[in-house]
Design a protein around this motif. Structure first.
Motif, mmCIF file in Angstrom:
data_model
loop_
_atom_site.group_PDB
_atom_site.id
_atom_site.type_symbol
_atom_site.label_atom_id
_atom_site.label_comp_id
_atom_site.label_asym_id
_atom_site.label_seq_id
_atom_site.Cartn_x
_atom_site.Cartn_y
_atom_site.Cartn_z
ATOM 1 N N ALA A 139 40.391 46.800 33.654
ATOM 2 C CA ALA A 139 39.283 45.999 34.181
ATOM 3 C C ALA A 139 39.194 45.599 35.331
ATOM 4 O O ALA A 139 37.867 46.322 35.794
ATOM 5 N N LEU A 140 40.175 45.375 35.528
ATOM 6 C CA LEU A 140 39.915 44.537 36.985
ATOM 7 C C LEU A 140 39.301 45.745 38.165
ATOM 8 O O LEU A 140 38.468 45.481 38.883
ATOM 9 N N TYR A 141 40.127 46.580 38.197
ATOM 10 C CA TYR A 141 40.215 47.992 38.742
ATOM 11 C C TYR A 141 38.498 48.480 38.863
ATOM 12 O O TYR A 141 37.941 49.251 39.881
ATOM 13 N N ARG A 142 38.170 48.284 37.759
ATOM 14 C CA ARG A 142 36.454 49.010 37.411
ATOM 15 C C ARG A 142 36.013 48.016 37.453
ATOM 16 O O ARG A 142 34.249 48.064 37.311
ATOM 17 N N CYS A 143 36.023 46.361 38.330
ATOM 18 C CA CYS A 143 35.420 45.390 38.280
ATOM 19 C C CYS A 143 34.664 44.980 37.590
ATOM 20 O O CYS A 143 33.491 44.549 37.229
ATOM 21 N N GLU A 203 27.763 38.253 40.482
ATOM 22 C CA GLU A 203 28.129 38.617 41.790
ATOM 23 C C GLU A 203 28.816 39.290 41.945
ATOM 24 O O GLU A 203 28.984 39.976 43.025
ATOM 25 N N LEU A 204 30.197 38.712 41.351
ATOM 26 C CA LEU A 204 31.741 39.322 41.644
ATOM 27 C C LEU A 204 31.326 40.461 41.204
ATOM 28 O O LEU A 204 32.102 41.359 42.519
ATOM 29 N N GLU A 205 31.144 41.459 40.424
ATOM 30 C CA GLU A 205 31.796 42.766 40.273
ATOM 31 C C GLU A 205 31.163 43.313 41.212
ATOM 32 O O GLU A 205 30.867 44.509 41.837
ATOM 33 N N ARG A 206 29.277 42.972 41.381
ATOM 34 C CA ARG A 206 28.629 43.812 42.479
ATOM 35 C C ARG A 206 29.092 43.593 43.062
ATOM 36 O O ARG A 206 29.342 44.858 44.379
ATOM 37 N N GLU A 207 29.701 42.939 44.234
ATOM 38 C CA GLU A 207 30.495 42.745 45.183
ATOM 39 C C GLU A 207 31.640 44.076 45.491
ATOM 40 O O GLU A 207 32.138 44.382 46.168
#
Length: 422
Positions: A139-143, A203-207
């Motif tokens: 999941a994290l690698y897919r933001c 917001e962190l996902e967008r970054e």
């Protein structure tokens, strides 16, 4: 008449028995005739290679007998975004390794995200947590950072809760915060980052989606086989940098931080409790020094896992070996320029003078370590490498060399020849 029938039945029985005995010889002769000299070319360890074949979903004979590579299966390696996992264990120097990527302006770096799983599901054994660890990484690698909410309980997750946020260059730099400039190389000052406004995960996902390279550093993947699905996933195509260190130095550092590593050591040992060997390790012989006993015992399992990883890579298909980089801590701190160049070439990152200077300064500091062993700081590389010679007893050194002997041989670490009694 009766005697004649009995003789007839006896002859039939003997003929049938002879036929049964003859069949194996006929089949064996046929196989030898077809195979010819190929019989001599059977793999020396077919069980291991068949297991690897199932794991990678490909033909285990990646290297042909004539030295040429077998044709590869279709594996998509063309995606623009690079995903990297820094595969390490506790006290191998992984925080310093991760910091080199944290400093690069093209890298979205995550520090120990799987820590949340181990904390939330304690005292679950390490083995049973591996599936959850892999799912979180996927999941994290897919933001997609919503996966963190599964392990946060009632706590509202923001940027001031995750990924070692007080030292994370992305979280502490614009546009999320103005405490630091992303392009400037240098350790993040925690007191300045602590003043950053809390940001929502979205917001962190967008970054995250803006960066060409994403790097996760962790110590909670027990063995490389856990990561195979992520290496085969065409949307991730995971690249792995595995960090090793002299087991005696690791043991010395673990003992120095033993109180902080007791819980994790017990979880690691519990993952193997079904065998008599690890049942023994879970029952300390000296109850007065339980913390030291647990931390020491886990070192034996760490070497077992390292050896399994090396065997897995050795027998893996060529495309796997091209997406795997072995790194020794000693080489990294003694030759930071060369190793930095090698790592960044592997991850398709550019090197630049400021980062090279940073790596050089971090390995040419004063002394072995600070009072806080998990704090990233400038250190004397040579003292850090050889401190175990002065701090471990001959008995401790001999013990580690005993159960880590094959790992040490494979990694090129020589056994101790210094007798402290003289």
């Amino acid at each position: 008449m009766k005697r004649r029938l009995n003789k007839k039945y006896l002859v039939l029985i003997l003929a049938y028995t002879g036929l049964l005995l003859l069949i194996p010889y006929v089949l064996d002769y046929r196989d030898k005739s077809v195979a010819g000299v190929a019989v001599q070319q059977q793999p020396r360890c077919p069980e291991l290679e068949n297991t690897v074949a199932l794991l990678w979903g490909t033909d285990f004979k990646s290297n042909r007998s004539d030295g040429s590579e077998a044709p590869e299966k279709d594996v998509n390696r063309t995606q623009a975004r690079i995903h990297v996992y820094l595969h390490a264990t506790w006290r191998t120097g992984s925080s310093f390794l991760g910091e080199l990527f944290n400093q690069h302006p093209d890298v979205f770096y995550l520090y120990e995200p799987m820590w949340h799983i181990w904390q939330a599901l304690y005292p679950g054994d390490a083995g049973s947590l591996q599936g959850a660890v892999r799912d979180m990484m996927s999941a994290l690698y897919r933001c997609d950072f919503s996966v963190l909410k599964l392990y946060a309980g009632s706590q509202n997750i923001t940027t001031s809760f995750i990924f070692g946020w007080k030292t994370n260059k992305v979280i502490c730099s614009e546009p999320l915060c103005d405490a630091h400039r992303r392009a400037e190389v240098g350790l993040v000052k925690e007191d300045r980052c602590a003043k950053c406004q809390k940001r929502d995960l979205r917001e962190l996902e967008r970054e995250c989606r803006k960066y060409p390279v994403m790097v996760i550093k962790g110590v909670r993947v027990l063995d490389l086989s856990t990561l195979v699905p992520l290496m085969k996933d065409p949307d991730i195509n995971l690249q792995i940098i595995q960090l090793f260190r002299d087991p005696r130095a690791v043991h010395n550092s673990r003992l120095k931080s033993k109180q902080a590593l007791v819980k994790e050591s017990i979880q690691v040992l519990r993952s193997k409790k079904q065998t008599d060997k690890y049942k023994r390790l879970l029952v300390p012989s000296n109850r007065l020094n339980r913390a030291e006993n647990y931390v020491s015992s886990a070192m034996e399992l760490i070497c077992d896992n390292w050896l399994s990883d090396m065997l897995l890579v050795t027998n893996a298909p060529p495309w796997v070996r091209r997406n795997y980089l072995r790194l020794r801590y000693e080489d990294l701190v003694l030759h930071p320029m060369q190793e930095l160049q090698r790592m960044f070439h592997f991850t398709k990152l550019s090197t630049f003078p400021a980062l090279k200077t940073f790596a050089l300064n971090m390995t040419h500091g004063q002394g072995y370590s600070s009072d806080k062993p998990f704090l990233i700081s400038s250190r004397d590389a040579k003292e850090a490498i050889f401190a175990w010679r002065e701090r471990l007893s001959v008995e401790q050194i001999t013990q580690v060399e005993g159960y880590c002997s094959e790992v040490m041989r494979q990694l090129g670490y020589q056994k101790n020849t210094v007798d402290k009694t003289t």
